[in-house]
Design a protein around this motif. Structure first.
Motif, short mmCIF file in Angstrom:
data_model
loop_
_atom_site.label_atom_id
_atom_site.label_comp_id
_atom_site.label_asym_id
_atom_site.label_seq_id
_atom_site.Cartn_x
_atom_site.Cartn_y
_atom_site.Cartn_z
N ALA A 101 0.82 -1.21 0.00
CA ALA A 101 0.00 0.00 0.00
C ALA A 101 0.86 1.26 0.00
N SER A 102 1.92 1.27 0.80
CA SER A 102 2.73 2.49 0.95
C SER A 102 3.53 2.81 -0.30
N VAL A 103 4.03 1.79 -1.00
CA VAL A 103 4.85 2.04 -2.19
C VAL A 103 4.06 2.77 -3.29
N PRO A 104 2.85 2.29 -3.66
CA PRO A 104 2.07 3.06 -4.64
C PRO A 104 1.75 4.47 -4.16
N GLY A 105 1.49 4.61 -2.85
CA GLY A 105 1.20 5.94 -2.32
C GLY A 105 2.38 6.88 -2.46
N ILE A 106 3.58 6.37 -2.20
CA ILE A 106 4.78 7.19 -2.33
C ILE A 106 5.02 7.55 -3.80
N ILE A 107 4.84 6.57 -4.69
CA ILE A 107 5.01 6.84 -6.12
C ILE A 107 4.03 7.94 -6.57
N GLY A 108 2.80 7.85 -6.08
CA GLY A 108 1.81 8.87 -6.44
C GLY A 108 2.21 10.26 -5.98
N GLN A 109 2.76 10.37 -4.79
CA GLN A 109 3.18 11.68 -4.28
C GLN A 109 4.38 12.22 -5.05
N VAL A 110 5.31 11.34 -5.42
CA VAL A 110 6.46 11.77 -6.23
C VAL A 110 5.98 12.29 -7.59
N LEU A 111 5.06 11.55 -8.20
CA LEU A 111 4.50 11.99 -9.49
C LEU A 111 3.76 13.31 -9.35
N GLN A 112 3.12 13.51 -8.22
CA GLN A 112 2.42 14.76 -8.00
C GLN A 112 3.38 15.94 -7.96
N ILE A 113 4.51 15.75 -7.27
CA ILE A 113 5.53 16.81 -7.21
C ILE A 113 6.05 17.12 -8.61
N VAL A 114 6.42 16.07 -9.35
CA VAL A 114 6.97 16.25 -10.69
C VAL A 114 5.96 16.94 -11.60
N THR A 115 4.72 16.49 -11.54
CA THR A 115 3.68 17.06 -12.40
C THR A 115 3.47 18.54 -12.11
N ILE A 116 3.33 18.87 -10.84
CA ILE A 116 3.09 20.27 -10.46
C ILE A 116 4.26 21.15 -10.87
N VAL A 117 5.48 20.70 -10.59
CA VAL A 117 6.67 21.50 -10.91
C VAL A 117 6.78 21.73 -12.42
N VAL A 118 6.56 20.67 -13.20
CA VAL A 118 6.67 20.80 -14.66
C VAL A 118 5.58 21.72 -15.21
N VAL A 119 4.34 21.50 -14.78
CA VAL A 119 3.22 22.32 -15.29
C VAL A 119 3.41 23.79 -14.93
N ILE A 120 3.65 24.07 -13.66
CA ILE A 120 3.80 25.46 -13.24
C ILE A 120 5.07 26.06 -13.82
#
Length: 206
Positions: A89-108
């Motif tokens: 459970a924790s590994v997919p959650g961590i991957i999701g948060q990392v992707l969220q950081i990358v997505t936000i930084v790239v978009v903004i």
């Protein structure tokens, strides 16, 4: 003769774009900090609150009333606190948060670069079209991936806490929302591409 003279923005437009850039940096910083805190929480794996979505038709609950009676309702979502969160459970959650950081930084980041180019008086260009397309595609697939991994986290958490005693296999990305977002991204990218071509054709006539 070709003119490459850029247009000058008004003070109001300049102020609005500067405010947009500042707000973008603040949003990116806030979400990055939030995601890092969440990653630490998930990695620790102790008493982790997880938002879970349910199939309301399959998850009826009795809602207490002030009269002392109850009424049956369908449960759509709830927060479950897992005493011990397994790696599945924790590994997919961590991957999701990392992707969220990358997505936000790239978009903004792309949008701030676009605003910077606009401040210089150049709205339509190949570079700006690329920035718009990059921001749109990254946001579209990035946030879809974040939702996918969050669903994996939620479903694995429910399975662990209830010992597979509850069926809440919600693993979906709304197709209509995804298609609509893809259409909007394609439309904006097309507008910038056409605007760039028209601007170059106009400058070539000057």
């Amino acid at each position: 003769m070709t003119s490459t003279k850029n247009r000058t923005l008004s003070r109001g437009d300049t102020g609005a774009l500067l405010a947009f850039c500042i707000a973008g940096v603040m949003i990116a910083a806030y979400i990055t900090v939030y995601s890092i805190v969440r990653i630490i929480e998930l990695a620790r794996g102790v008493n982790v609150p997880v938002l879970v979505e349910f199939i309301s038709s399959k998850t009826p609950v009795d809602l207490p009333l002030t009269s002392g009676d109850t009424v049956a309702v369908g449960l759509d979502s709830a927060t479950i606190t897992a005493p011990q969160l397994p790696a599945i459970a924790s590994v997919p959650g961590i991957i999701g948060q990392v992707l969220q950081i990358v997505t936000i930084v790239v978009v903004i980041g792309c949008l701030i670069l676009l605003a910077r180019s606009t401040l210089s008086g150049r709205v339509f260009s190949r570079r700006n079209t690329t920035l718009v397309a990059t921001a749109g595609i990254t946001g579209l697939f990035g946030f879809s991936a974040v939702r996918f991994f969050d669903n994996m986290l939620a479903n694995a958490t429910v399975a662990h806490v209830t010992d597979n005693g509850l069926d809440n296999a919600v693993m979906s990305i709304e197709p209509f929302t995804f298609i609509l977002a893809a259409f909007v991204v394609a439309l904006i990218a097309t507008v910038f591409s056409i605007g760039d071509r028209l601007q170059r054709d106009t400058e070539g006539l000057v």
